[in-house]
Write a protein that holds these residues in place. Structure first.
Motif, PDB file in Angstrom:
ATOM      1  N   THR B  94       0.856  -1.192   0.000  1.00  0.00           N
ATOM      2  CA  THR B  94       0.000   0.000   0.000  1.00  0.00           C
ATOM      3  C   THR B  94       0.894   1.245   0.000  1.00  0.00           C
ATOM      4  OG1 THR B  94      -0.027   0.147   2.403  1.00  0.00           O
ATOM      5  CG2 THR B  94      -1.766  -1.184   1.372  1.00  0.00           C
ATOM      6  N   LEU B  95       0.253   2.380  -0.212  1.00  0.00           N
ATOM      7  CA  LEU B  95       0.993   3.649  -0.217  1.00  0.00           C
ATOM      8  C   LEU B  95       1.687   3.872   1.121  1.00  0.00           C
ATOM      9  CD1 LEU B  95       0.508   4.977  -2.857  1.00  0.00           C
ATOM     10  CD2 LEU B  95      -0.790   6.756  -1.712  1.00  0.00           C
ATOM     11  N   PHE B  96       0.951   3.578   2.186  1.00  0.00           N
ATOM     12  CA  PHE B  96       1.514   3.766   3.532  1.00  0.00           C
ATOM     13  C   PHE B  96       2.762   2.904   3.709  1.00  0.00           C
ATOM     14  CE2 PHE B  96       1.998   2.244   7.859  1.00  0.00           C
ATOM     15  CZ  PHE B  96       2.102   3.440   8.555  1.00  0.00           C
ATOM     16  N   ASP B  97       2.649   1.628   3.307  1.00  0.00           N
ATOM     17  CA  ASP B  97       3.793   0.723   3.455  1.00  0.00           C
ATOM     18  C   ASP B  97       4.967   1.156   2.578  1.00  0.00           C
ATOM     19  OD1 ASP B  97       2.628  -0.885   5.360  1.00  0.00           O
ATOM     20  OD2 ASP B  97       1.698  -2.209   3.883  1.00  0.00           O
ATOM     21  N   ASN B  98       4.638   1.681   1.386  1.00  0.00           N
ATOM     22  CA  ASN B  98       5.691   2.198   0.513  1.00  0.00           C
ATOM     23  C   ASN B  98       6.477   3.308   1.190  1.00  0.00           C
ATOM     24  OD1 ASN B  98       6.248   1.521  -2.456  1.00  0.00           O
ATOM     25  ND2 ASN B  98       4.045   1.148  -2.277  1.00  0.00           N
ATOM     26  N   VAL B  99       5.729   4.230   1.825  1.00  0.00           N
ATOM     27  CA  VAL B  99       6.384   5.382   2.459  1.00  0.00           C
ATOM     28  C   VAL B  99       7.133   4.934   3.715  1.00  0.00           C
ATOM     29  CG1 VAL B  99       5.990   7.666   3.487  1.00  0.00           C
ATOM     30  CG2 VAL B  99       4.682   6.960   1.483  1.00  0.00           C
ATOM     31  N   ALA B 100       6.556   3.970   4.411  1.00  0.00           N
ATOM     32  CA  ALA B 100       7.188   3.490   5.647  1.00  0.00           C
ATOM     33  C   ALA B 100       8.386   2.575   5.361  1.00  0.00           C
ATOM     34  CB  ALA B 100       6.161   2.734   6.487  1.00  0.00           C
ATOM     35  N   PHE B 101       8.449   2.044   4.145  1.00  0.00           N
ATOM     36  CA  PHE B 101       9.461   1.029   3.809  1.00  0.00           C
ATOM     37  C   PHE B 101      10.904   1.422   4.159  1.00  0.00           C
ATOM     38  CE2 PHE B 101      12.434  -0.988   0.883  1.00  0.00           C
ATOM     39  CZ  PHE B 101      12.136  -2.326   1.051  1.00  0.00           C
ATOM     40  N   LYS B 133      -4.382   2.699  -0.133  1.00  0.00           N
ATOM     41  CA  LYS B 133      -4.507   2.314  -1.550  1.00  0.00           C
ATOM     42  C   LYS B 133      -3.206   1.715  -2.077  1.00  0.00           C
ATOM     43  CE  LYS B 133      -8.368   4.959  -2.792  1.00  0.00           C
ATOM     44  NZ  LYS B 133      -9.436   4.625  -3.694  1.00  0.00           N
ATOM     45  N   TYR B 134      -3.355   0.894  -3.135  1.00  0.00           N
ATOM     46  CA  TYR B 134      -2.194   0.334  -3.808  1.00  0.00           C
ATOM     47  C   TYR B 134      -1.828   1.234  -4.994  1.00  0.00           C
ATOM     48  CZ  TYR B 134      -2.402  -3.920  -1.061  1.00  0.00           C
ATOM     49  OH  TYR B 134      -2.363  -4.806  -0.012  1.00  0.00           O
ATOM     50  N   PRO B 135      -0.544   1.221  -5.404  1.00  0.00           N
ATOM     51  CA  PRO B 135      -0.135   2.101  -6.511  1.00  0.00           C
ATOM     52  C   PRO B 135      -1.002   1.942  -7.766  1.00  0.00           C
ATOM     53  CG  PRO B 135       1.802   1.201  -5.461  1.00  0.00           C
ATOM     54  CD  PRO B 135       0.624   0.546  -4.804  1.00  0.00           C
ATOM     55  N   ALA B 136      -1.451   0.717  -8.037  1.00  0.00           N
ATOM     56  CA  ALA B 136      -2.254   0.494  -9.252  1.00  0.00           C
ATOM     57  C   ALA B 136      -3.573   1.247  -9.205  1.00  0.00           C
ATOM     58  CB  ALA B 136      -2.508  -0.992  -9.426  1.00  0.00           C
ATOM     59  N   GLU B 137      -4.010   1.652  -8.002  1.00  0.00           N
ATOM     60  CA  GLU B 137      -5.293   2.349  -7.869  1.00  0.00           C
ATOM     61  C   GLU B 137      -5.140   3.868  -7.981  1.00  0.00           C
ATOM     62  OE1 GLU B 137      -7.867   0.009  -4.711  1.00  0.00           O
ATOM     63  OE2 GLU B 137      -5.808   0.192  -4.001  1.00  0.00           O
TER      64      GLU B 137
END
Lengths: 256, 256
Positions: B94-101, B133-137
């Motif tokens: 998800t966007l959150f997980d991407n930023v937290a990665f 949300k996921y990047p594809a969305e």
């Protein structure tokens, strides 16, 4: 215009280079697998993907493989009046050969292709570059958990394949063709030795490495665009399957 | 401070960088402009050692990247945030997980602290309610903003923007430029922006360098570039069809 000899030489050099790169890739994966920290959650997620999600296809193929073995074995053994050996024939075929090979081929088809495609897409969309730019080692993050998961999941799937296959042979031999249940299992128990099981286990262990190694390698070095991903996925499946069968021959000649 | 010293890079027969000499001032926004295919992305990928030079030096705060490997290189990479051309968001997260990665991978912060910082950065780019949300969305503009949030999350000293506005409409383009400017004022990082958005890029950059034929043709403030008498610069900023630049990606000058 290049001479045919030059063209052959170029192809041969490319092949040697490719093999060298694959070997270095595996060596690098082993090196990073030995260095802490190993993120357990990532490995468990891959075991779930490679192992748990493959269980249904393993159950189905194992059942029918065992049933076909039961059927063919029965008709062949009947020619020699040895139907009583059906359990032995089914069990040894599965434990020594078909279980490890078929399980590895099923994992290649289901999880290996998906792995190659996923890593390939990550390559072409710069996600692997993003990992590197963040100082996250892509080898440790993407490849190591998959190889470790393969080493754990493929032997377990093989064990399931063997058990379900033997049950498939039982259904055909005992329930359909009328061999006694006691004969089916007692002959099997007398003939199957621990060395057979160990041999099958070692095979499945090495197949787990081969499948995850080839599929992650092909994905990692994907070419450009969608065509590159298609090519690497196809190559991953073909090469893993061929290597499993070739390696199986060498393992069999060494082990049994 | 970042410095390129006599940097050369070729891919096979294609010479892309042909002796780049450029100094990027600390704490400022520097734009690298040039035709599509002129090697702008190749140039900035040298800064995080995604590409290694054939010859020449890349200096980051005095450290020569060509001499660094392993942890020493990772330490330099950790100074950077990179916004890739396509965003390079991890599509399985998800966007959150991407930023937290980056925080989860590179720091020992508690999950609560990681969540706070990730949400703050998502808020800074106007995506506070999109974390699930996921990047594809997401639309193209949202992906760029999310990638900016991820690039900002570790408070890097330097952020590389690889064509952050390519493919966006003029309104979104201006909003991304405003976002870069606001983030720069707020966090005070050094920014290197690769772009061919003329004249919009002049509104945010303090220094502009024009890359053409594998060399920096001109470097200076936007005013210097806009009033330059150099025919290559004139043709590039006016977009004229006649002049030393031939149309087409990676083209070479018609004059020596």
């Amino acid at each position: 215009m290049t001479s045919p000899l030059e063209a052959v030489g170029r192809v041969a050099l490319a092949q040697v280079q490719g093999m060298g790169r694959m070997t270095i890739f595996l060596g690098s994966a082993c090196f990073w697998a030995c260095l802490p920290p190993l993120k357990l959650r990532r490995i468990v997620r891959q075991i779930h993907f490679i192992g748990v999600k493959s269980v249904s296809v393993i159950l189905l193929t194992a059942l029918f493989t065992g049933m076909v073995l039961g059927l063919q074995g029965y008709y062949t053994l009947r020619k020699f009046g040895s139907e009583a050996l059906l359990g032995t024939a089914v069990a040894l075929s599965l434990i020594r050969e078909l279980g490890p090979v078929m399980a590895a081929l099923m994992v290649t088809a289901r999880a290996g292709s998906a792995t190659a495609a996923e890593i390939g897409i990550m390559r072409i969309t710069e996600q692997i570059d993003a990992l590197t730019a963040m100082a996250v080692n892509p080898m440790k993050y993407l490849v190591v958990p998959r190889v470790i998961a393969g080493v754990i999941a493929v032997p377990l799937l093989t064990a399931i394949f063997d058990v379900v296959g033997i049950y498939g042979g039982y259904l055909v031999g005992v329930k359909l063709l009328g061999i006694s249940s006691g004969t089916y299992f007692s002959e099997m128990r007398n003939a199957v030795e621990m060395s057979d099981i160990n041999g099958g286990f070692l095979k499945s262990l090495s197949f787990g490495i081969i499948v995850t190694w080839v599929c992650t390698y092909k994905g990692y070095y994907t070419g450009h665009g969608a065509e590159g991903v298609v090519k690497s996925t196809t190559e991953a499946v073909v090469l893993s399957s061929v290597l499993v069968l070739v390696w199986d021959y060498f393992m069999t000649s060494l082990l049994f | 401070m970042i410095e390129f010293v006599n940097l050369h890079k070729s891919f096979g027969q294609q010479r892309v960088l042909n002796g780049i000499n450029l100094t990027i001032p600390q704490g400022e926004i520097t734009a690298i402009i040039g035709q599509s295919g002129s090697g702008k992305s190749v140039l900035i990928k040298h800064l995080v050692a995604l590409i290694r030079p054939d010859s020449g030096q890349v200096l980051v705060d005095g450290a020569e990247l060509g001499q660094l490997h392993g942890k020493a290189l990772d330490l330099v990479r950790e100074k950077f945030g990179v916004l890739f051309q396509g965003g390079a968001l991890f599509d399985s997260m998800t966007l959150f997980d991407n930023v937290a990665f980056p925080l989860r991978e590179k720091t020992r912060l508690a999950e609560a602290e990681i969540a706070t910082r990730a949400i703050q950065r998502l808020e800074a780019v106007g995506l506070a309610d999109m974390g699930h949300k996921y990047p594809a969305e997401l639309s193209g503009g949202m992906k760029k903003r999310a990638a900016l949030a991820r690039a900002l999350v570790q408070d890097p000293a330097i952020i590389l923007f690889d064509e952050p506005t390519t493919g966006l409409d003029p309104i979104l383009l201006n909003s991304i430029h405003r976002l870069i400017l606001d983030a720069h004022k707020r966090f005070g990082f050094t920014a290197v922006v690769v772009s061919h958005e003329i004249p919009e890029i002049f509104d945010i950059a303090q220094t502009v360098a024009l890359l053409h034929d594998g060399v920096i043709v001109e470097c200076g403030s936007p005013e210097v570039i806009m009033t330059s008498a150099n025919p290559v610069v004139r043709q590039f900023i006016t977009g004229g069809g006649h002049g030393p630049i031939r149309p087409g990606p990676g083209s070479r000058s018609s004059s020596p």
